[in-house]
Design a protein around this motif. Structure first.
Motif, PDB file in Angstrom:
ATOM      1  N   ARG A   1      -9.281  -5.618  12.635  1.00 55.16           N
ATOM      2  CA  ARG A   1      -9.126  -6.839  13.436  1.00 55.16           C
ATOM      3  C   ARG A   1      -9.275  -6.576  14.920  1.00 55.16           C
ATOM      4  O   ARG A   1      -9.331  -7.504  15.710  1.00 55.16           O
ATOM      5  N   ASN A   2      -9.239  -5.296  15.305  1.00 56.19           N
ATOM      6  CA  ASN A   2      -9.524  -4.983  16.707  1.00 56.19           C
ATOM      7  C   ASN A   2     -10.971  -4.517  16.784  1.00 56.19           C
ATOM      8  O   ASN A   2     -11.269  -3.458  17.306  1.00 56.19           O
ATOM      9  N   LEU A   3     -11.846  -5.360  16.261  1.00 53.59           N
ATOM     10  CA  LEU A   3     -13.225  -4.933  16.091  1.00 53.59           C
ATOM     11  C   LEU A   3     -13.866  -4.461  17.381  1.00 53.59           C
ATOM     12  O   LEU A   3     -14.628  -3.505  17.393  1.00 53.59           O
ATOM     13  N   ASP A   4     -13.531  -5.142  18.497  1.00 55.93           N
ATOM     14  CA  ASP A   4     -14.181  -4.753  19.750  1.00 55.93           C
ATOM     15  C   ASP A   4     -13.883  -3.295  20.087  1.00 55.93           C
ATOM     16  O   ASP A   4     -14.770  -2.551  20.488  1.00 55.93           O
ATOM     17  N   ALA A   5     -12.595  -2.908  19.868  1.00 58.65           N
ATOM     18  CA  ALA A   5     -12.231  -1.524  20.166  1.00 58.65           C
ATOM     19  C   ALA A   5     -12.958  -0.566  19.229  1.00 58.65           C
ATOM     20  O   ALA A   5     -13.453   0.484  19.648  1.00 58.65           O
ATOM     21  N   VAL A   6     -13.047  -0.968  17.952  1.00 60.10           N
ATOM     22  CA  VAL A   6     -13.707  -0.102  16.980  1.00 60.10           C
ATOM     23  C   VAL A   6     -15.188   0.042  17.317  1.00 60.10           C
ATOM     24  O   VAL A   6     -15.749   1.139  17.308  1.00 60.10           O
ATOM     25  N   ILE A   7     -15.804  -1.095  17.658  1.00 56.31           N
ATOM     26  CA  ILE A   7     -17.229  -1.049  17.977  1.00 56.31           C
ATOM     27  C   ILE A   7     -17.476  -0.188  19.214  1.00 56.31           C
ATOM     28  O   ILE A   7     -18.387   0.633  19.249  1.00 56.31           O
ATOM     29  N   THR A   8     -16.604  -0.351  20.222  1.00 52.60           N
ATOM     30  CA  THR A   8     -16.752   0.466  21.423  1.00 52.60           C
ATOM     31  C   THR A   8     -16.689   1.947  21.055  1.00 52.60           C
ATOM     32  O   THR A   8     -17.519   2.735  21.490  1.00 52.60           O
ATOM     33  N   SER A   9     -15.682   2.290  20.207  1.00 50.87           N
ATOM     34  CA  SER A   9     -15.522   3.703  19.898  1.00 50.87           C
ATOM     35  C   SER A   9     -16.693   4.214  19.066  1.00 50.87           C
ATOM     36  O   SER A   9     -16.973   5.395  19.041  1.00 50.87           O
ATOM     37  N   MET A  10     -17.400   3.293  18.389  1.00 51.86           N
ATOM     38  CA  MET A  10     -18.559   3.737  17.612  1.00 51.86           C
ATOM     39  C   MET A  10     -19.826   3.756  18.451  1.00 51.86           C
ATOM     40  O   MET A  10     -20.715   4.577  18.238  1.00 51.86           O
ATOM     41  N   MET A  11     -19.919   2.816  19.381  1.00 54.39           N
ATOM     42  CA  MET A  11     -21.136   2.716  20.193  1.00 54.39           C
ATOM     43  C   MET A  11     -21.231   3.849  21.200  1.00 54.39           C
ATOM     44  O   MET A  11     -22.314   4.318  21.527  1.00 54.39           O
TER      45      MET A  11
END
Lengths: 326, 251
Positions: free
Chosen positions: B21-31
């Motif tokens: 649900r904290n997708l933005d944080a997850v995406i940042t950490s993946m990007m």
């Protein structure tokens, strides 16, 4: 029956600061007990020690019959704790929060889901159950937090600790929480709550201990505390300065208690037992010609008076307080 | 024991749900690792002579870098649970410190497995063509998971000592920095000689050397064993430290 909570000479220091100083407590099974005190009195520390989250520096306590140090797991299985800040995950839904807690308490997946659904229903959160907690109001969060403390099988939670459960809640949410506490108590759970709101203790508690700087200042039922540490008072407003003077000297002559006089406000407080007969007689004695008293109000003793009297660091005698502006 | 295991599983599920649900944080950490890979391959890569195509050289390093980013988030989530009192709820439910941290670490490892897959996908897209055998792949993935587990647990221990999420983010900086002074991006020989000692003997270098060896089917020597020993050592230290710290913080 053994008491639900029994503490003997509990002490705790943080560094050189003595947070609890030889505290004794006894809470009878099935009652609502309130630990009342100003900020920093040691309320949260007491709850944390009794709920096995912090070890006492010295002293002993038993909760639900088990020693809080040597039988920690047993105590934990018999209690629930709702802390000062709702310990629920904002990014889980209400139902997910409860299911997580239920599974951690040892229920298998399906039983946990059932339990979560029951609790949502019971705390009027069924409709909001699938919403993220982030969208909940303060009152809903507290109710969810209460529910999360009760995930074990019904009946196994014998003592419920509530640490300032209504701090920061609006009046309606507070009322709802009080209702929830009363229901729990009616079902036989012992409730141990801390509060700095006297009204809360007055409405909910069977017994109260007033805590100040880690020590017990007084203990008893709300009514007993009121009659021991506060009194009813007849507050008078005089017509003018001369009337105020006459009333003050007449009052000093008739009463054994002390009279509070505030000449600038032309006001005056005289102890009374609060009965109509006594108030009428008092008015007649003080103002036989019925010209000096402009207005009067009857100040009924409240726990606020008890609290102020007990926690006032300047330690004024009980009757020397400012007349309260009711 | 089985209680502890099931608590850890439930808490891992919670951690994964929350990070979903904290997708933005997850995406940042993946990007971020992917961006760094692109930067290295296209901006710097042309100037770096590694004897192979640069993308082939750099991918193991990017995977390790990605593990560091992922692990750092463990400290933040542990420190938030400590600060917000959520841990008190778990403790009154009789969940111990180890299952609590294990749940966080397991969630991180799961997240990281996903981001590693994404980085690899991106690497393939820009021309990464490994030649490893199936056994080599398995060994490389196993090593990487061991590394992620060790640094996540270390990060969890750090999360116990930091009082705020910001501080927790800051103290894990070294985990993200560690791949730079190693053979991850440039051969160690090209660094100043005073750095060689550190760069050759820090844990990331044997890890990367063994991943290169295993993925490209080249002899890796004893590097995998050294890397594994580092992981085991770090994990042991992290377990002991977090046990003590948890008891200390919850006195």
């Amino acid at each position: 029956m053994s008491p639900a909570v029994e503490a003997t000479a509990l002490s705790k220091s943080h560094g050189s600061v003595r947070v609890l100083d030889s505290l004794d407590l006894r809470v009878a099974e099935g009652t609502v007990f309130a630990l009342l005190g100003p900020n920093g009195a040691g309320k949260t520390t007491t709850v944390r020690i009794l709920a096995t989250l912090t070890r006492p520096g010295s002293g002993h306590a038993r909760v639900a019959g088990h020693d809080i140090v040597t039988e920690r797991s047993r105590v934990r299985r018999a209690i629930s704790l709702t802390g000062q800040y709702a310990a629920v995950d904002e990014t889980q839904t209400g139902a997910e929060n409860l299911r997580t807690a239920a599974r951690l308490s040892g229920l298998p997946r399906r039983a946990a889901a059932r339990r979560a659904a029951e609790l949502l229903e019971r705390f009027r959160l069924a409709e909001a159950g699938d919403r993220l907690v982030r969208t909940y109001s303060g009152g809903m969060r507290r109710r969810l937090d209460l529910a999360a403390g009760l995930v074990r099988d019904p009946g196994t939670t014998r003592v419920m600790f509530l640490d300032e459960p209504t701090t920061g809640l609006d009046p309606r949410s507070r009322q709802e929480l009080w209702d929830a506490v009363r229901e729990l108590s009616a079902a036989g759970t012992t409730v141990f709550l801390t509060t700095q709101y006297l009204e809360e203790a007055d409405r909910l508690a069977d017994d109260i201990t007033v805590l100040g700087a880690g020590r017990t200042l007084a203990t008893g039922t709300p009514a007993a505390l009121k009659s021991r540490y506060a009194e009813h008072r007849l507050d008078l407003v005089a017509r003018d300065r001369e009337a105020h003077l006459r009333l003050t000297s007449a009052a000093s002559a008739v009463t054994t208690g002390s009279v509070t006089a505030t000449p600038d406000a032309l006001s005056l407080g005289v102890p009374t037992d609060g009965s109509a007969a006594h108030v009428r007689a008092l008015l007649d004695v003080l103002d036989p010609e019925r010209r000096d008293v402009d207005r009067f109000t009857l100040h009924t003793a409240t726990l606020d008076d008890v609290f102020l009297a007990l926690t006032d660091t300047t330690a004024l005698p009980v009757n020397d307080k400012e007349p309260s502006r009711v | 024991m089985s209680d502890a295991l099931s608590s850890a599983t439930v808490l891992a599920g919670r951690g994964i749900r929350i990070s979903r649900r904290n997708l933005d944080a997850v995406i940042t950490s993946m990007m971020l690792p992917i961006m760094l890979m692109l930067v290295f391959v296209y901006f710097f890569g042309g100037a770096i002579d590694t004897g192979t195509r640069y993308v082939t050289y750099v991918v193991p390093g990017v995977l390790v870098l990605c593990a560091g980013f992922g692990a750092a988030s463990t400290a933040v989530s542990v420190s938030e649970d400590m600060r917000l009192g959520v841990v008190d709820r778990f403790r009154t439910l009789d969940v111990g410190g180890t299952p609590f941290l294990a749940g966080h670490v397991a969630a991180t490892v799961t997240r990281n497995a996903l981001s590693t897959a994404l980085v690899l996908g991106a690497a393939f897209a820009i021309g990464f063509r490994p030649a490893g055998t199936a056994a080599g792949w398995l060994a490389a993935i196993g090593l990487l998971l061991a590394w992620i587990t060790a640094v996540s647990w270390l990060s969890a221990a750090l999360g116990l000592v930091t009082r705020t999420a910001e501080a927790a983010g800051a103290v894990t900086f070294f985990m993200m920095f560690l791949p730079y002074p190693s053979s991850a991006f440039v051969p160690i020989e090209t660094m100043p000689s005073w750095l060689h000692g550190f760069a050759e003997h820090q844990p990331v270098t044997p890890l990367i050397e063994s991943m290169r060896g295993l993925l490209l089917d080249r002899p890796a020597g004893d590097a995998p064993w050294i890397a594994l020993a580092w992981c085991a050592g770090l994990l042991t230290v992290a377990l002991a430290a977090s046990g003590c710290l948890f008891r200390f913080r919850t006195r």
